[in-house]
Design a protein around this motif. Structure first.
Motif, short mmCIF file in Angstrom:
data_model
loop_
_atom_site.label_atom_id
_atom_site.label_comp_id
_atom_site.label_asym_id
_atom_site.label_seq_id
_atom_site.Cartn_x
_atom_site.Cartn_y
_atom_site.Cartn_z
N GLU A 294 0.81 -1.21 0.00
CA GLU A 294 0.00 0.00 0.00
C GLU A 294 0.85 1.27 0.00
OE1 GLU A 294 -2.74 -0.17 3.23
OE2 GLU A 294 -3.67 -2.01 2.50
N ASP A 295 2.15 1.13 -0.01
CA ASP A 295 3.05 2.28 0.04
C ASP A 295 3.50 2.65 -1.38
OD1 ASP A 295 4.93 4.21 0.51
OD2 ASP A 295 6.17 2.99 1.83
N PRO A 296 3.01 3.76 -1.93
CA PRO A 296 3.36 4.13 -3.30
C PRO A 296 4.84 4.46 -3.48
CG PRO A 296 2.18 5.92 -2.24
CD PRO A 296 2.15 4.75 -1.29
N GLN A 297 5.55 4.77 -2.39
CA GLN A 297 6.96 5.13 -2.51
C GLN A 297 7.87 3.97 -2.13
OE1 GLN A 297 7.65 8.75 -0.39
NE2 GLN A 297 6.29 9.93 -1.69
N GLY A 298 7.37 2.77 -2.05
CA GLY A 298 8.21 1.60 -1.79
C GLY A 298 8.76 1.53 -0.39
N GLY A 299 8.14 2.18 0.57
CA GLY A 299 8.58 2.05 1.95
C GLY A 299 9.31 3.26 2.50
N GLY A 300 9.73 4.16 1.66
CA GLY A 300 10.53 5.28 2.13
C GLY A 300 9.78 6.26 3.00
N ALA A 301 8.51 6.52 2.71
CA ALA A 301 7.79 7.55 3.43
C ALA A 301 7.17 7.05 4.73
CB ALA A 301 6.69 8.13 2.54
N VAL A 302 6.73 5.81 4.77
CA VAL A 302 5.99 5.32 5.93
C VAL A 302 6.87 4.51 6.88
CG1 VAL A 302 4.07 3.86 6.63
CG2 VAL A 302 3.87 5.26 4.59
N ARG A 303 7.78 3.78 6.34
CA ARG A 303 8.56 2.83 7.13
C ARG A 303 9.52 3.54 8.06
NH1 ARG A 303 11.50 -2.40 4.60
NH2 ARG A 303 11.98 -3.35 6.56
N ASP A 304 9.62 3.03 9.27
CA ASP A 304 10.56 3.57 10.25
C ASP A 304 11.98 3.33 9.74
OD1 ASP A 304 12.33 3.80 12.48
OD2 ASP A 304 10.60 3.64 13.81
#
Length: 117
Positions: A103-113
């Motif tokens: 569900e992360d359009p940026q491949g994890g960069g924006a949401v992931r710790d």
């Protein structure tokens, strides 16, 4: 002949993981993940060796936990993650639990710790 940087052993032939209990997508993801672990310079040597054994076909996925070396490698490889988890606040832990890379359009960069690798 090329050599492995970690212990100067000759490189082995590599096979993609084809576990019959996994989907094709899961096998592809596991193969890619094992390659990353194998090539990661800061990964524990036993974990890199386990990745090499799986990719070379010398060990099957189902046999990892039955192998003393496999069991030890996973324990050592997970220890830093366990420490990171212990150091997180309850809010940070919940954020990690809820994270869905699909569900992360940026491949994890924006949401992931950023502390979770």
């Amino acid at each position: 002949m090329s050599t492995n940087n970690r212990n100067n052993a000759p490189e082995e032939r590599e096979y993609p993981i084809e576990d019959k209990n996994l989907t094709e997508e899961q096998n592809e993801h596991l193969t890619a993940s094992l390659r990353k672990v194998r090539d990661m310079p800061n990964a524990p040597a036993p974990l890199q060796d386990l990745a090499r054994q799986l990719l070379s076909g010398r060990m099957e996925l189902k046999d990892v936990l039955d192998s003393p070396a496999g069991h030890r490698a996973l324990g050592e490889g997970l220890a830093p993650l366990r420490e990171q988890w212990k150091n997180m606040s309850p809010q940070e832990r919940q954020k990690v639990r809820e994270y869905d890379p699909d569900e992360d359009p940026q491949g994890g960069g924006a949401v992931r710790d950023s502390r979770i690798r």
